[in-house]
Motif scaffolding. Sequence first.
Motif, PDB file in Angstrom:
ATOM      1  N   ASP A   1       4.988  14.656 -40.260  1.00 11.23           N
ATOM      2  CA  ASP A   1       6.081  13.962 -39.555  1.00 11.23           C
ATOM      3  C   ASP A   1       6.994  13.224 -40.533  1.00 11.23           C
ATOM      4  N   LEU A   2       6.538  13.044 -41.755  1.00 13.19           N
ATOM      5  CA  LEU A   2       7.331  12.358 -42.775  1.00 13.19           C
ATOM      6  C   LEU A   2       8.224  13.338 -43.543  1.00 13.19           C
ATOM      7  N   GLY A   3       8.236  14.598 -43.102  1.00  9.05           N
ATOM      8  CA  GLY A   3       9.043  15.611 -43.780  1.00  9.05           C
ATOM      9  C   GLY A   3       8.339  16.265 -44.952  1.00  9.05           C
ATOM     10  N   ILE A   4       7.049  16.036 -45.073  1.00 10.51           N
ATOM     11  CA  ILE A   4       6.257  16.633 -46.154  1.00 10.51           C
ATOM     12  C   ILE A   4       5.666  17.940 -45.631  1.00 10.51           C
ATOM     13  N   GLN A   5       5.918  19.017 -46.339  1.00  9.19           N
ATOM     14  CA  GLN A   5       5.470  20.337 -45.909  1.00  9.19           C
ATOM     15  C   GLN A   5       4.003  20.573 -46.244  1.00  9.19           C
ATOM     16  N   LYS A   6       3.243  21.056 -45.272  1.00 10.04           N
ATOM     17  CA  LYS A   6       1.845  21.431 -45.470  1.00 10.04           C
ATOM     18  C   LYS A   6       1.806  22.803 -46.134  1.00 10.04           C
ATOM     19  N   ASN A   7       0.960  22.921 -47.165  1.00 10.92           N
ATOM     20  CA  ASN A   7       0.791  24.219 -47.827  1.00 10.92           C
ATOM     21  C   ASN A   7      -0.646  24.345 -48.342  1.00 10.92           C
ATOM     22  N   GLY A   8      -0.958  25.446 -48.923  1.00  7.88           N
ATOM     23  CA  GLY A   8      -2.317  25.708 -49.394  1.00  7.88           C
ATOM     24  C   GLY A   8      -2.629  25.160 -50.778  1.00  7.88           C
ATOM     25  N   ASN A   9      -1.659  24.537 -51.436  1.00  9.80           N
ATOM     26  CA  ASN A   9      -1.869  24.016 -52.784  1.00  9.80           C
ATOM     27  C   ASN A   9      -2.388  22.581 -52.702  1.00  9.80           C
ATOM     28  N   MET A  10      -3.700  22.428 -52.779  1.00  8.69           N
ATOM     29  CA  MET A  10      -4.297  21.105 -52.592  1.00  8.69           C
ATOM     30  C   MET A  10      -3.960  20.118 -53.706  1.00  8.69           C
ATOM     31  N   LYS A  11      -3.383  20.588 -54.792  1.00 13.44           N
ATOM     32  CA  LYS A  11      -2.981  19.684 -55.875  1.00 13.44           C
ATOM     33  C   LYS A  11      -1.527  19.233 -55.754  1.00 13.44           C
ATOM     34  N   ASP A  12      -0.798  19.779 -54.787  1.00 18.41           N
ATOM     35  CA  ASP A  12       0.608  19.431 -54.580  1.00 18.41           C
ATOM     36  C   ASP A  12       0.694  18.035 -53.958  1.00 18.41           C
ATOM     37  N   GLU A  13       1.269  17.104 -54.695  1.00 17.44           N
ATOM     38  CA  GLU A  13       1.412  15.730 -54.218  1.00 17.44           C
ATOM     39  C   GLU A  13       2.864  15.377 -53.919  1.00 17.44           C
ATOM     40  N   THR A  14       3.686  16.393 -53.680  1.00 17.98           N
ATOM     41  CA  THR A  14       5.084  16.152 -53.366  1.00 17.98           C
ATOM     42  C   THR A  14       5.196  15.301 -52.105  1.00 17.98           C
ATOM     43  N   GLY A  15       5.803  14.146 -52.238  1.00 20.85           N
ATOM     44  CA  GLY A  15       5.989  13.249 -51.105  1.00 20.85           C
ATOM     45  C   GLY A  15       4.914  12.185 -50.950  1.00 20.85           C
ATOM     46  N   ILE A  16       3.954  12.121 -51.868  1.00 20.16           N
ATOM     47  CA  ILE A  16       2.852  11.162 -51.720  1.00 20.16           C
ATOM     48  C   ILE A  16       3.354   9.716 -51.711  1.00 20.16           C
ATOM     49  N   GLU A  17       4.448   9.443 -52.432  1.00 21.00           N
ATOM     50  CA  GLU A  17       4.994   8.083 -52.439  1.00 21.00           C
ATOM     51  C   GLU A  17       5.494   7.701 -51.050  1.00 21.00           C
ATOM     52  N   LYS A  18       6.082   8.666 -50.356  1.00 18.45           N
ATOM     53  CA  LYS A  18       6.578   8.429 -49.002  1.00 18.45           C
ATOM     54  C   LYS A  18       5.417   8.087 -48.070  1.00 18.45           C
ATOM     55  N   LEU A  19       4.291   8.790 -48.225  1.00 15.83           N
ATOM     56  CA  LEU A  19       3.102   8.509 -47.424  1.00 15.83           C
ATOM     57  C   LEU A  19       2.547   7.135 -47.749  1.00 15.83           C
ATOM     58  N   SER A  20       2.479   6.799 -49.018  1.00 13.75           N
ATOM     59  CA  SER A  20       1.968   5.490 -49.432  1.00 13.75           C
ATOM     60  C   SER A  20       2.835   4.363 -48.866  1.00 13.75           C
ATOM     61  N   ASP A  21       4.144   4.544 -48.934  1.00 17.91           N
ATOM     62  CA  ASP A  21       5.058   3.542 -48.385  1.00 17.91           C
ATOM     63  C   ASP A  21       4.873   3.397 -46.876  1.00 17.91           C
ATOM     64  N   LYS A  22       4.686   4.514 -46.182  1.00 18.35           N
ATOM     65  CA  LYS A  22       4.480   4.478 -44.731  1.00 18.35           C
ATOM     66  C   LYS A  22       3.183   3.761 -44.396  1.00 18.35           C
ATOM     67  N   LEU A  23       2.120   4.004 -45.165  1.00 17.02           N
ATOM     68  CA  LEU A  23       0.861   3.305 -44.937  1.00 17.02           C
ATOM     69  C   LEU A  23       1.057   1.803 -45.123  1.00 17.02           C
ATOM     70  N   ASP A  24       1.765   1.400 -46.156  1.00 22.86           N
ATOM     71  CA  ASP A  24       2.043  -0.028 -46.373  1.00 22.86           C
ATOM     72  C   ASP A  24       2.790  -0.622 -45.177  1.00 22.86           C
ATOM     73  N   GLU A  25       3.751   0.119 -44.653  1.00 20.05           N
ATOM     74  CA  GLU A  25       4.536  -0.344 -43.500  1.00 20.05           C
ATOM     75  C   GLU A  25       3.646  -0.519 -42.259  1.00 20.05           C
ATOM     76  N   VAL A  26       2.772   0.436 -42.022  1.00 20.36           N
ATOM     77  CA  VAL A  26       1.884   0.378 -40.850  1.00 20.36           C
ATOM     78  C   VAL A  26       0.868  -0.754 -41.010  1.00 20.36           C
ATOM     79  N   VAL A  27       0.341  -0.930 -42.203  1.00 21.09           N
ATOM     80  CA  VAL A  27      -0.602  -2.019 -42.455  1.00 21.09           C
ATOM     81  C   VAL A  27       0.077  -3.363 -42.208  1.00 21.09           C
ATOM     82  N   GLU A  28       1.302  -3.503 -42.652  1.00 25.06           N
ATOM     83  CA  GLU A  28       2.039  -4.752 -42.436  1.00 25.06           C
ATOM     84  C   GLU A  28       2.226  -5.013 -40.941  1.00 25.06           C
ATOM     85  N   SER A  29       2.468  -3.969 -40.162  1.00 23.33           N
ATOM     86  CA  SER A  29       2.617  -4.150 -38.717  1.00 23.33           C
ATOM     87  C   SER A  29       1.291  -4.595 -38.084  1.00 23.33           C
ATOM     88  N   LEU A  30       0.168  -4.114 -38.607  1.00 20.79           N
ATOM     89  CA  LEU A  30      -1.135  -4.562 -38.118  1.00 20.79           C
ATOM     90  C   LEU A  30      -1.385  -6.032 -38.440  1.00 20.79           C
TER      91      LEU A  30
END
Length: 120
Positions: free
Chosen positions: A87-116
Amino acid sequence: MMSIGILPCQGSSNTGMMTNKVTLNKVDGKEFKTVCALGLPLGIEGIIKNAKSNEGFVALNGCPIKCASKALLSVGIDDFKEITVTDLGIQKNGNMKDETGIEKLSDKLDEVVESLRKIQ
């Protein structure tokens, strides 16, 4: 300080692996604890008890199947925040080492934690 359980999906894709990596970077054993994705739906009593000891929860789903959310629901934990990596615009693929967009996920987790924290 609120105890927040984070449940990564850990699925077999890049997006699943990213949920695990972001969780490992956040978990400190005090405010943030990891919740076992397999132990909940398998009904392992100690894991369920440890999970339920948290005051807040974040389900980190790799894709729209939402396994992390379903694992929490399987033991009656239905009051949680939910993030789905795709949902963050990060494409799912079979390359388990692909971390494209991981910063966006980390930022989203920080945002959700702050809301909690604000709910506390």
